[in-house]
Each structure stands twice: as structure tokens, then as C-alpha cells.
Scaffold this motif. Sequence first.
Motif, short mmCIF file in Angstrom:
data_model
loop_
_atom_site.label_atom_id
_atom_site.label_comp_id
_atom_site.label_asym_id
_atom_site.label_seq_id
_atom_site.Cartn_x
_atom_site.Cartn_y
_atom_site.Cartn_z
N SER A 15 -12.70 17.51 -87.57
CA SER A 15 -11.35 16.72 -87.70
C SER A 15 -11.44 15.18 -87.86
CB SER A 15 -10.60 17.13 -86.21
OG SER A 15 -9.68 16.04 -86.23
N SER A 16 -10.29 14.52 -88.45
CA SER A 16 -10.55 13.19 -88.14
C SER A 16 -9.19 12.52 -87.92
CB SER A 16 -10.70 12.72 -89.79
OG SER A 16 -9.81 12.97 -90.44
N ASP A 17 -8.15 13.25 -87.18
CA ASP A 17 -7.11 12.72 -86.91
C ASP A 17 -6.89 12.25 -85.29
OD1 ASP A 17 -4.53 11.75 -86.02
OD2 ASP A 17 -3.46 13.49 -87.23
N ILE A 38 0.72 11.86 -79.77
CA ILE A 38 -0.76 11.52 -79.49
C ILE A 38 -1.16 12.85 -78.50
CG2 ILE A 38 -2.57 10.00 -78.67
CD1 ILE A 38 -0.69 7.86 -79.81
N VAL A 39 -1.93 13.73 -79.05
CA VAL A 39 -2.54 15.00 -78.10
C VAL A 39 -3.51 14.38 -77.30
CG1 VAL A 39 -3.49 17.01 -78.16
CG2 VAL A 39 -1.67 16.43 -79.80
N VAL A 40 -3.35 14.47 -76.03
CA VAL A 40 -4.35 14.05 -75.05
C VAL A 40 -4.84 15.29 -74.24
CG1 VAL A 40 -3.79 11.70 -75.03
CG2 VAL A 40 -2.55 13.27 -73.49
N SER A 41 -5.86 15.07 -73.12
CA SER A 41 -6.07 16.00 -72.20
C SER A 41 -5.31 15.95 -71.11
CB SER A 41 -7.71 16.28 -72.05
OG SER A 41 -7.97 14.92 -71.16
N PRO A 78 -1.54 0.96 -82.60
CA PRO A 78 -2.71 0.44 -81.56
C PRO A 78 -3.33 1.66 -80.60
CG PRO A 78 -0.38 -0.64 -81.23
CD PRO A 78 -0.47 0.09 -82.75
N PHE A 79 -2.22 2.70 -80.34
CA PHE A 79 -2.54 3.70 -79.51
C PHE A 79 -3.65 4.31 -80.25
CE2 PHE A 79 -0.37 4.89 -75.62
CZ PHE A 79 0.64 3.54 -75.46
N ILE A 80 -3.54 4.90 -81.48
CA ILE A 80 -4.56 5.39 -82.18
C ILE A 80 -5.96 4.71 -82.44
CG2 ILE A 80 -5.33 6.10 -84.59
CD1 ILE A 80 -3.24 8.19 -83.22
N ALA A 81 -5.72 3.14 -82.41
CA ALA A 81 -6.89 2.49 -82.36
C ALA A 81 -7.76 2.48 -81.19
CB ALA A 81 -6.58 1.08 -82.81
N ALA A 82 -6.98 2.60 -80.08
CA ALA A 82 -7.66 2.67 -78.78
C ALA A 82 -8.10 4.06 -78.46
CB ALA A 82 -6.74 2.36 -77.51
N ARG A 83 -7.50 5.05 -78.97
CA ARG A 83 -7.95 6.45 -78.90
C ARG A 83 -9.44 6.66 -79.64
NH1 ARG A 83 -6.38 11.63 -77.94
NH2 ARG A 83 -7.99 12.32 -76.84
N ARG A 84 -9.46 5.71 -80.84
CA ARG A 84 -10.83 5.90 -81.43
C ARG A 84 -11.92 5.32 -80.80
NH1 ARG A 84 -10.34 7.63 -86.72
NH2 ARG A 84 -8.59 6.82 -87.91
N VAL A 85 -11.64 4.39 -80.24
CA VAL A 85 -12.78 3.61 -79.43
C VAL A 85 -12.98 4.52 -78.18
CG1 VAL A 85 -13.34 1.37 -80.10
CG2 VAL A 85 -11.42 1.85 -78.69
N GLU A 142 -12.33 9.33 -79.44
CA GLU A 142 -11.97 9.75 -80.71
C GLU A 142 -10.76 10.56 -80.75
OE1 GLU A 142 -12.80 8.98 -84.30
OE2 GLU A 142 -14.48 8.29 -82.99
N HIS A 143 -10.96 11.75 -80.04
CA HIS A 143 -9.71 12.67 -79.99
C HIS A 143 -9.90 13.77 -79.19
CE1 HIS A 143 -11.53 15.84 -82.23
NE2 HIS A 143 -12.16 14.99 -83.26
N THR A 144 -8.92 14.07 -78.77
CA THR A 144 -9.12 15.56 -77.74
C THR A 144 -9.91 16.65 -78.54
OG1 THR A 144 -7.00 14.98 -76.90
CG2 THR A 144 -7.75 17.17 -76.37
N ALA A 145 -10.53 17.59 -77.66
CA ALA A 145 -11.43 18.47 -78.12
C ALA A 145 -10.53 19.61 -79.12
CB ALA A 145 -11.99 19.33 -77.02
#
Length: 495
Positions: A163-165, A194-197, A352-359, A362-365
Motif C-alpha cells: 500500500s502507498s496511501d 486519516i486512519v490511525v491505530s 501536512p498531516f499526511i506528510a507527518a504520517r509519512r515520516v 508511513e501508515h497504519t498496518a
Amino acid sequence: MPGGGNLVAFDLDRDGGGPLYRQLYAGLRQMILDGRLASGSRLPANRVLAQDMSLSRNTVATALQQLLAEGYVETRRGDGTYVASELPDAGPERRRPERPGHDPAQHYGLSRRGRTLAAIPRPSMHQAAAFAPGPDINAFPFDIWSRLLTRFWRRPGRDLAVSSDPGGYPPLKAAIAAYLGAMRGVRCEPGQIIVVSGAQQAISLASQVLLDHGDQAMVEEPGYGGIRGALTAAGLRIALTPVDDEGLDIAAGEARAPLARMVCVAPSHQYPLGVVMSLRRRLALIEWARRRQAWILEDDYDSEYRYAGRPLAALQGLDPTGRVIYVGSFSKVLFPSLRLGYLVVPPDLVDPFIAARRVLDEHTAMLAQPVLANFIDDGHFAAHVRRMRRLYAARQQALLDVAVKHLDGLLEVRADEAGMHLIAWAGAGLNGVMDDGRVARAAADAGIAAAALSTSYVGKPQRRGLMLGYAAHDETAIADAGQRLAAVMAASVTS
Ligand SMILES: Cc1ncc(COP(=O)(O)O)c(C=O)c1O
């Protein structure tokens, strides 16, 4: 598991280190002695070991025979070689990895933040006993869940396995946005999800993106420890803000913390008091955020479980200024170990949220995301919520019944139109006063999980009571625990 077992890794000296079987023997023996290969654990098959270490199978067999003869390993017929459960006494060579003493902070030289986090108390409770909080996991349709899991993961495509989103699996975002629009009056496009854990990660991410280290965030007092912990971990200073019968009092909060830049609030059903925030307060809160250019984190953690009356729509849908970040969680409505939640961020904050998530991660399992998307789309989510509403409403009634029958005078328990727990207040027989911590400890000794309300306060507790979760316990367990609680309380009143 043919050929399975522990991974073994150490270097062999192939020029001048002596016979290889001897080096292998010594290396394995050392791993056993210092605990890297634990007693009772399985060694790799000889063939695998030979391959991994580029040795002949004869060399491996010779080394293992030596270990076997000295009692470091044992064989189980047809099932390979295991580290012996009783090791021979090997004197000073038997080194254990150093264990921290009583103060891990000192031992490891933790940062100030690390020490603060390590010192945050974690509630411990016998989770299976009534009245522990949380949903009834036995009522969750795991048969459907596992069928979906297999369907998606037997032969996953690139969209799942690579996945890449960073915002989450697109069909899940679409399913959440549709659900929130229809059921909670939240105005959003799937791209804003934005899906998180879970809610804690949601709050942690929002704090990091929107606030600076040392900034102040208001939290409800009493309130949920998980949120306070997430804010503290993000380096924020916490401003305790009182909650009254109308919910969080933003005017009192502003008077105490005029520079606060964020407030975390559960307007639909405050935790733990269960207050629904009045419309007046909602509007005042939104006005505060607009005026101060501050953020509202709306924690809508259990809004699905409403048994009577119409739910008030989410604060997010009332806010014309884009200062509300909506936070949802599947921990209560589905099951807690799922660790899935989401944020709804205003459109301008998506990038900005997506950019922060990437570092950050990356993303939720991905494993559970398509399963949940399908669970929602196929109507299983709505069916589960409807079933749980009926089940939990009956359980709340069982708690009210046992309170009237056996706890009268000791505890006063009032019905709530929503949620998964009730608060029991000191009754008239106690003159309205009780040491809830002491009662909770006595109850725990009798196998009853009744949390003290005072543990939800950081400052001096203004109110005391017991938090009685009913959702996870059937009527018989509730009636039984209620009667036993009455006996515990009667004994503590007379002692
Ligand atoms: C007030 C409140 N917010 C949020 C949550 C959910 O948190 P998470 O999604 O991190 O499990 C809970 C769970 O107990 C809660 O009580």
C-alpha cells in the motif's frame, strides 16, 4: 514446523579459529548460557543450521552431539533438538544479561520525557470480572471477520500488500466518511480521513502537527488517562479544565489557561461522567477556538452506543471555521485490540498531516483495513451496533435493577441514555460520602472490578464514585457482582 526454531547468529573464524565444529559448539553453548537461546526453545534443524552458517551437516551434527552429551540440549523423538530445560551448572560462565535494578530510569539514563512517561500510572484491573469496562467481545461476529480476513489475504494484490496511501486504505476512508456523514453529522470527504491505530495515536499526531513543545492543551477533569498520556508524550503542558452538568466549561478553562492552543473534549458523552455537552457550551467552545486560533480535538469514542433519545450531532458539523479535528475509534464499538481509529482533518490540513504520517510510521498496518471496510460496506457494522445496543441496554437495566434491590442506601446509580458504564455515587446511608479508592480495593479483593472515579482526576478529586462497566457482562454476572459489591460495602461501612 519442519526446520523451524530459533535464529542463530554468530561469526565463525574460518582462518585459524580452530575446528569449525568446536567453534559452533562453543558459540551455541554461550548463547544457551547467557539466555539468548532460552531453555525449552527449539534449535533449527541441522540442515537449516548447516545452510545458514555455511557448514557441512557433519560439522553441525558433531557440535550438537557434544552439546547433547554435556546436557545443554535434548532431543525429542521426531521433533528436533531443544535447549535443555535444566542446564548443567556452568559456574561463572553462566552470565545473564544485566537486569535493571529498581530504578530503570537511572539504569538506562532515560530522558526527562522518558522518565515522565514511565511514571504515568497505568490502571490495572481484572479484565474479565464484572464491572470491568469495554465491549462484549463474545458478542462480536468473529466468524464473519475471519471469513473476510481470508477473502482479502489469501492472494492479496499490490493495493493491499504494497500500500502507498498514508491516510489509509481508500475504500475504508470512503466507508468511514459515509458512515460519519449519515450517523454523526460530520461533514467530510474521504480524503479528509486519516486512519490511525486508535484515539491515542490520533491525538499524538494532531499534537505534533499543530502544536509546539511546551504549548498548553486543555483536558477534561476528570478525564481519560490515555489522552493525557498522549499529550504529555507529545511534549505539551496539560491544563485541567472542569466539567460540570453542561460539559467542559471553556470559560473556566480559558481563565486558568488563557494561552492554551488546544482542547481535547468528548462532547457527545464525556468520559467518565457521561455528560452530554449543551448546545450553549458547544457554541462557546467553537467561538473560543475561532477567537484564539486554537484547535478542538473532538473525541467521539463511544457515540454508537445510545439507547434512548436522539444523539446530538458531532461538534465538527457545527463548526464553520475548520478548527475541529474529529477523532473516532473502533476500540469500543468493535473490539479493543483492533487498534484502529481515525481523524477527520479540515481540508487544508490534509497535506501536512499526511506528510507527518509519512515520516512517523508511513501508515497504519494494512491487515485489518480492507476487512473493516467490507465489514462496514456489507452492513455487518450496522447490524453489530444494532445488536449491541439491545444487549447493552438490557445489561444497563440489569445493573439498575441490582442497585435498587441490593445497593439501596449504599450506592445511587442513575440510568444513562448512552455509553457502556454507569457511575455509582455514595448513597444516603453513607451520607453521600465514600472513600472510593478504599471501596474499589475492597471490591477487587472480592473479585469485583469497580474502578474508583477519583483515579480519573489528576488534581484533587471533586467527586467520588465507582465506575461500573456493564457492557461486557451478562445479566447473571451483573446481578451476582452487584450483590457481592453490596456485601463488601456493608462490611466496609461497619468496619
Ligand atoms: C474517552 C476515551 N477516548 C478514546 C478511547 C479509545 O482510545 P483508543 O482508540 O486509543 O483505544 C477510549 C477508550 O477507552 C476512551 O475511554
